[in-house]
Write a protein that holds these residues in place. Structure first.
Motif, PDB file in Angstrom:
ATOM      1  N   ASP A 348       0.849  -1.191   0.000  1.00  0.00           N
ATOM      2  CA  ASP A 348       0.000   0.000   0.000  1.00  0.00           C
ATOM      3  C   ASP A 348       0.884   1.240   0.000  1.00  0.00           C
ATOM      4  O   ASP A 348       1.215   1.790   1.061  1.00  0.00           O
ATOM      5  CB  ASP A 348      -0.921   0.002   1.216  1.00  0.00           C
ATOM      6  N   ALA A 350       0.401   4.393  -0.668  1.00  0.00           N
ATOM      7  CA  ALA A 350      -0.133   5.608  -0.058  1.00  0.00           C
ATOM      8  C   ALA A 350       0.016   5.573   1.457  1.00  0.00           C
ATOM      9  O   ALA A 350       0.386   6.568   2.089  1.00  0.00           O
ATOM     10  CB  ALA A 350      -1.598   5.795  -0.444  1.00  0.00           C
ATOM     11  N   VAL A 351      -0.274   4.424   2.049  1.00  0.00           N
ATOM     12  CA  VAL A 351      -0.121   4.280   3.495  1.00  0.00           C
ATOM     13  C   VAL A 351       1.352   4.364   3.880  1.00  0.00           C
ATOM     14  O   VAL A 351       1.715   5.005   4.873  1.00  0.00           O
ATOM     15  CB  VAL A 351      -0.744   2.956   3.972  1.00  0.00           C
ATOM     16  N   GLU A 652      -9.357  -0.194   6.480  1.00  0.00           N
ATOM     17  CA  GLU A 652     -10.262   0.855   5.992  1.00  0.00           C
ATOM     18  C   GLU A 652     -10.146   2.118   6.842  1.00  0.00           C
ATOM     19  O   GLU A 652     -10.125   3.233   6.314  1.00  0.00           O
ATOM     20  CB  GLU A 652     -11.698   0.331   5.995  1.00  0.00           C
ATOM     21  N   HIS A 655      -6.998   3.968   6.079  1.00  0.00           N
ATOM     22  CA  HIS A 655      -7.150   4.782   4.871  1.00  0.00           C
ATOM     23  C   HIS A 655      -7.989   6.030   5.129  1.00  0.00           C
ATOM     24  O   HIS A 655      -7.750   7.080   4.497  1.00  0.00           O
ATOM     25  CB  HIS A 655      -7.753   3.952   3.737  1.00  0.00           C
ATOM     26  N   ARG A 656      -8.927   5.933   6.047  1.00  0.00           N
ATOM     27  CA  ARG A 656      -9.687   7.136   6.398  1.00  0.00           C
ATOM     28  C   ARG A 656      -8.775   8.194   7.020  1.00  0.00           C
ATOM     29  O   ARG A 656      -9.093   9.379   7.000  1.00  0.00           O
ATOM     30  CB  ARG A 656     -10.813   6.776   7.370  1.00  0.00           C
ATOM     31  N   LEU A 658      -6.074   9.061   5.831  1.00  0.00           N
ATOM     32  CA  LEU A 658      -5.391   9.754   4.741  1.00  0.00           C
ATOM     33  C   LEU A 658      -6.309  10.760   4.056  1.00  0.00           C
ATOM     34  O   LEU A 658      -5.846  11.804   3.582  1.00  0.00           O
ATOM     35  CB  LEU A 658      -4.897   8.744   3.694  1.00  0.00           C
ATOM     36  N   TRP A 717      -2.642  -6.222   1.744  1.00  0.00           N
ATOM     37  CA  TRP A 717      -1.248  -5.941   2.081  1.00  0.00           C
ATOM     38  C   TRP A 717      -0.456  -7.247   2.154  1.00  0.00           C
ATOM     39  O   TRP A 717      -0.974  -8.284   2.584  1.00  0.00           O
ATOM     40  CB  TRP A 717      -1.135  -5.237   3.418  1.00  0.00           C
TER      41      TRP A 717
END
Length: 753
Positions: A348, A350-351, A652, A655-656, A658, A717
Motif C-alpha cells: 500500500d 499511499a499508506v 479501511e 485509509h480514512r 489519509l 497488504w
C-alpha cells in the motif's frame, strides 16, 4: 546545556563521502520518502517545516521567502496573554534580483516559475526547490537546498544556486528577518469564551474554518515576539549577529555567515540595518550560463541551550569553514541512522508514504538528553506550543519502542515540573500533583486560555502522566531511573487521585465527580468512564512501582482500584461514556469516547463481546452525534478494529486517516478534514501507533512486549515490518505477514548486539 557542534574527523568524512552516492540512490529508489510539490500546488500550498527538535523553519514555495521559525520551549509571556512560542528572527531567507524585480516579490505564477518542483526528502530531511525564474525578459535557473542539522543541533544552512541566462549585474540579499509583534494581541489570559469571540470579530477576523492554505484559528494561535537587543554585522567578513529576548522570557542569539562563490565579480557589499531586517546586500556581475552557489549558514542558541551572540557567531563561522557539503553529509548520516527504526508497509504505497511523513514530523520535533515535551502542534504556534496529554499518551508511546531516547524527554519534563503541579493541586484543594491541561513547555505552569477555563476538570491528564512514566520503565527496565525520576511522579499522581475520589457508601464504590470528558462538550459530568479507568490504572501502577523501588504503598490505592466505579449498561452489555444520569445527546467531534477505553496506553480489560459492543456503539454515535470528526477518532477506530481481529476494517480506518487530513504538498496533518488547524503531532503519533500497537497487537506490560491480541493485516497488504524495535536493551525486527492459513502471523528477530 553545552553548545554542541560536532566536527567530523577526516576518516568519518571520507566514509560519508564514499557512502553518499549509495545513500542518495537508496533514497531515490524509495518514493515513500519523497514528497514533491508542483506549480499546481501554488494556490493551495500548505507549508511544512524543517526542524531538528531544537528549532525550525517553515517551508516556502520559492524556497527563499521570509519564513517564520520557532525554538523549543522559547516562550513569550506578555501580560494578560497565555504563554506562546516567540517567533525567532527568520534565518533562511535569501532574495535575488536579476534586474527586473526581486524573486520573492514576484507573483507566484507557473509561467514565471517554469519547470517548478519542490521536494521534501524525508530520509535526508532536506528541502530542494528548482525552477527557471522568467521575468522582465530575463531568465535564471534557480536551485535552493535547505536543511536544519540533525548532526549539529545549533546549525542550519540554505544554498541558493543560480545559472543566469544573461550577462549583467545582479543583486542578492541575505537578511535576518526581524518580525514585528503580532497585532491585534488579545488578553487571552483573561477573556471569557464570549469575550474572545467578540474581540476576534471586532478585529475583522473570525474563528470559522478557512480554505486551504490559510491556517485556522490564527486569531488565537498567533506567534509571540522576540525583542532584539544588540545586533550588528560585518560586510567584509560577511557575517550578521544579534542578541534577543522573548517577551518577558528567555534570551536567545542568532548569527549568519555567508559564503560567496569563488571567482564571483563582486561590485559591492553593504550592511543594512532597519527595524525589520538586518541584512548583507551584495551586488555582483554574472556571466551567461555560469553557475554560482551562495550559501547562508545560520547558528541559533537560547538561554539554557548555547551561548550569546559572540559564541553563536563563532558557530556560524565554524560552519562556513567546514563547508556546506560536509555539513549536509553529516546531517544526512544522522537522519539515516534514525531511519534504522522504521515501519515498512508492503502492498500500500499511499499508506507507506503517510507513515514516513508522520515519522518524519515526529523525529523532526524530538530531542535527546533534555527534559522538554513536544507541543501538540510541534515547533509552530498552534495550540500556543503547550504540552497537553497528547505529549504523554500519543507522542510518547509512538516513539517509545522505535526511539526510546527521544521519548525520554517527555517523561523527564513531568518530573522537572513537579513543583508547579504541586502548587496547582493546592490551588484546587487536591493532594499530590495536579498537572495542567495546557502546560508551558519551559516552566510547566498552567497556561490554559481563560476561555477554556473549564477544562481544569479534564483531569485524566494526571493519569496519563503516570501511565507514561511506568511505560518508560517497563520498556527500558531502568530501575535506577524509576527510583529517581519515575516513582516520585507516580507516587504524587496517586496522592492526587486519593484526594480526588469520592466514596459512595450506599453502593460501596469510589466515584470521581465534576469531570470534563475526553469528548469535551460534556463538561462537569460524574464518573467519566475513561477518567475513572485511567485513574484506577494510575493507582495500580503506583502499587507496582512502590514494590519495585522498595517503598510502602498506601493501602488506600488498592482499595480504590478494587472499588472504582466504571459506568456500564448491563442490558446492552457495553460501557457508558459517563454516569447514566447524564444524557448522551450532544453533537461533538467524536460522538462518543468509548473507543478510548480500547486505546493502547489504557486498554481497559473487557470481554471480546463487550469490546465489540463498545466499538459498534462508537460507530453509531459517530454517525448520529458526530460532526467533522477529529483525526484522533480515526486513529482509535483503526486500533479498535485491530483489537477485534478485523484486519479489513482496520485497513479501511487507516485509509480514512489519509482522506482529507493530509494537506499537500507535504502531508501536514490537520485536526479535522474541514479545518486547517495543522501540524497536529498527536494524530501523526496516533497513526504510528496504529501499526506499532494496533496491527501488531503488542502491548508493553509486566511480562514484556506481549502479544495481547492476535496480529491482523489488511487483506491486500503483503506485510508490515516494525524495524528496529527497542525493548530492554535489545533491538528487534518484528514482522506481520499472512500465514498459509490466511491468518496474520507475528515474527520477531533480534538484531545482533
Amino acid at each position: 546545556m553545552p553548545i554542541r557542534c560536532r566536527r567530523l574527523g577526516l576518516a568519518a568524512l571520507l566514509m560519508l563521502a564514499a557512502a553518499g552516492p549509495a545513500l542518495a540512490q537508496d533514497a531515490n529508489s524509495d518514493p515513500s520518502f519523497v514528497l514533491t510539490g508542483t506549480s499546481a500546488d501554488f494556490d493551495s500550498y500548505f507549508p511544512g517545516y524543517l526542524a531538528n527538535g531544537y528549532f525550525s523553519s517553515m517551508t516556502t514555495a520559492r524556497g527563499t521567502e521570509p519564513a517564520m521559525g520557532y525554538m523549543v520551549a522559547f516562550m513569550d509571556y506578555a501580560r494578560d496573554d497565555i504563554a506562546r512560542p516567540a517567533a525567532i528572527p527568520g534565518w533562511s531567507e535569501i532574495d535575488y534580483n536579476p534586474g527586473g524585480g526581486w524573486l520573492n516579490s514576484t507573483r507566484l505564477g507557473k509561467e514565471i516559475f517554469t519547470g517548478y518542483a519542490q521536494t521534501l526528502d524525508m530520509r535526508d530531511a532536506t528541502l530542494a526547490t528548482s525552477y527557471r525564474f522568467v521575468y522582465a525578459n530575463k531568465s535564471t535557473d534557480v536551485k535552493v537546498t535547505t536543511f536544519v542539522s540533525q548532526d549539529a543541533s545549533h546549525l542550519a544552512a540554505t544554498r541558493l544556486t543560480i545559472t543566469p541566462q544573461f550577462d549583467g549585474s545582479v543583486q542578492l540579499t541575505f537578511p535576518i528577518r526581524l518580525w514585528s509583534e503580532h497585532q491585534p494581541r488579545f488578553p487571552i489570559g483573561k477573556l471569557t469564551g464570549d469575550q474572545m469571540i467578540e474581540s476576534v470579530i471586532a478585529s475583522g477576523q473570525n474563528l470559522n474554518n478557512k480554505p486551504v492554505p490559510t491556517p485556522d484559528r490564527a486569531a488565537v494561535w498567533y506567534h509571540g515576539v522576540t525583542r532584539i537587543g544588540a545586533s550588528d554585522g560585518d560586510s567584509k567578513d560577511l557575517t550578521l549577529w544579534l542578541d534577543g529576548r522573548a517577551e518577558q522570557g528567555l534570551d536567545m542569539a542568532e548569527a549568519i555567515a555567508v559564503s560567496l562563490p569563488a571567482g564571483l565579480n563582486v561590485e559591492d557589499v553593504k550592511l543594512e540595518k532597519t527595524p525589520f531586517r538586518l541584512s548583507l546586500n551584495v551586488t555582483a556581475r554574472v556571466q551567461k550560463g555560469r553557475t554560482y552557489a551562495f550559501t547562508k549558514y545560520a547558528a541559533l542558541s537560547r538561554q539554557g541551550w548555547g551561548g550569546d551572540a559572540k559564541a553563536t557567531l563563532a558557530l556560524a563561522k565554524q560552519a562556513r569553514a567546514t563547508g556546506f557539503d560536509q555539513l549536509l553529509a553529516a546531517h544526512k548520516a544522522a537522519w539515516h541512522e534514525l531511519w534504522k527504526s522504521d515501519i515498512v508497509v508492503d502492498g500500500d504505497p499511499a499508506v507507506q508514504k503517510a507513515v514516513h511523513s508522520d515519522l518524519y514530523y515526529l523525529l523532526a520535533n524530538s530531542t535527546v538528553g533534555t527534559a522538554w515535551p513536544m507541543g501538540a502542534c510541534a515547533l509552530t504556534p498552534g495550540y500556543a506550543g503547550h504540552a497537553f496529554w497528547d505529549s504523554d499518551s500519543w507522542v510518547f508511546p509512538a516513539l517509545l519502542l522505535l526511539h526510546p531516547e527521544r521519548a525520554k524527554p517527555i517523561v523527564m519534563f513531568r518530573h522537572r515540573t513537579m513543583q508547579p503541579a504541586r502548587e496547582r493541586a493546592k490551588q484546587y484543594g487536591a493532594g499530590g500533583t495536579m498537572y495542567p491541561w495546557e502546560a508551558d513547555p519551559e516552566t510547566g505552569k498552567d497556561y490554559t486560555p481563560h476561555f477554556a477555563y473549564d477544562v481544569y476538570r479534564e483531569i485524566h491528564v494526571n493519569a496519563d502522566v503516570a501511565i507514561a512514566q511506568w511505560q518508560y520503565y517497563q520498556a527500558t527496565g531502568d530501575e535506577a531511573w524509576l527510583k529517581q525520576y519515575g516513582w516520585p511522579v507516580i507516587r504524587e499522581v496517586a496522592e492526587f487521585w486519593v484526594s480526588r475520589v469520592t466514596y459512595d457508601k450506599a453502593h460501596d464504590r469510589y466515584e470521581i465527580h465534576h469531570v470534563t470528558s475526553p469528548d469535551e462538550a460534556y463538561n462537569d459530568v460524574p464518573n467519566d468512564s475513561f477518567t475513572n479507568a485511567a485513574a484506577a490504572k494510575a493507582l495500580r501502577i503506583a502499587q507496582e512501582a512502590a514494590r519495585k523501588v522498595g517503598e510502602t504503598a498506601d493501602p488506600k490505592w488498592a482499595e480504590i482500584v478494587a472499588k472504582m466505579y466504571i459506568p456500564f449498561d448491563q442490558q446492552n452489555q457495553r460501557h457508558l461514556d459517563f454516569d447514566a444520569s447524564v444524557p448522551h445527546d450532544k453533537i461533538t467531534w467524536m460522538g462518543s469516547s468509548l473507543i478510548w477505553l480500547m486505546y493502547p496506553n489504557l486498554d481497559l480489560p473487557m470481554t471480546p463481546q463487550i469490546r465489540r459492543n463498545n466499538f459498534d456503539f462508537q460507530l453509531h454515535e459517530l454517525k448520529v452525534h458526530g460532526d467533522d470528526p477529529n483525526e484522533m477518532m480515526m486513529v482509535m477506530l483503526a486500533v479498535g478494529a485491530a483489537e477485534l481481529g478485523d484486519g479489513k476494517t482496520a485497513g479501511e480506518w487507516i485509509h480514512r486517516n489519509l482522506a482529507g487530513f493530509l494537506k499537500p504538498p507535504f502531508n501536514v496533518r490537520t485536526e479535522t478534514v474541514a479545518n486547517n488547524a495543522g501540524y497536529i503531532l498527536s494524530t501523526s503519533a496516533g497513526f504510528v501507533q496504529s501499526f506499532v500497537y494496533g496491527l501488531s497487537g503488542l502491548r508493553i506490560d509486566d511480562n514484556g512486549l506481549s502479544e495481547a491480541y492476535a496480529p491482523v493485516l489488511p487483506p491486500a497488504w503483503k506485510s508490515v515490518k516494525l524495524q528496529g524495535v527497542h525493548y530492554r536493551g535489545k533491538v528487534f525486527d518484528i514482522g506481520i505477514e499472512h500465514g498459509a492459513d490466511g491468518k496474520a502471523k507475528l515474527t520477531r528477530v533480534a538484531r545482533p548486539d
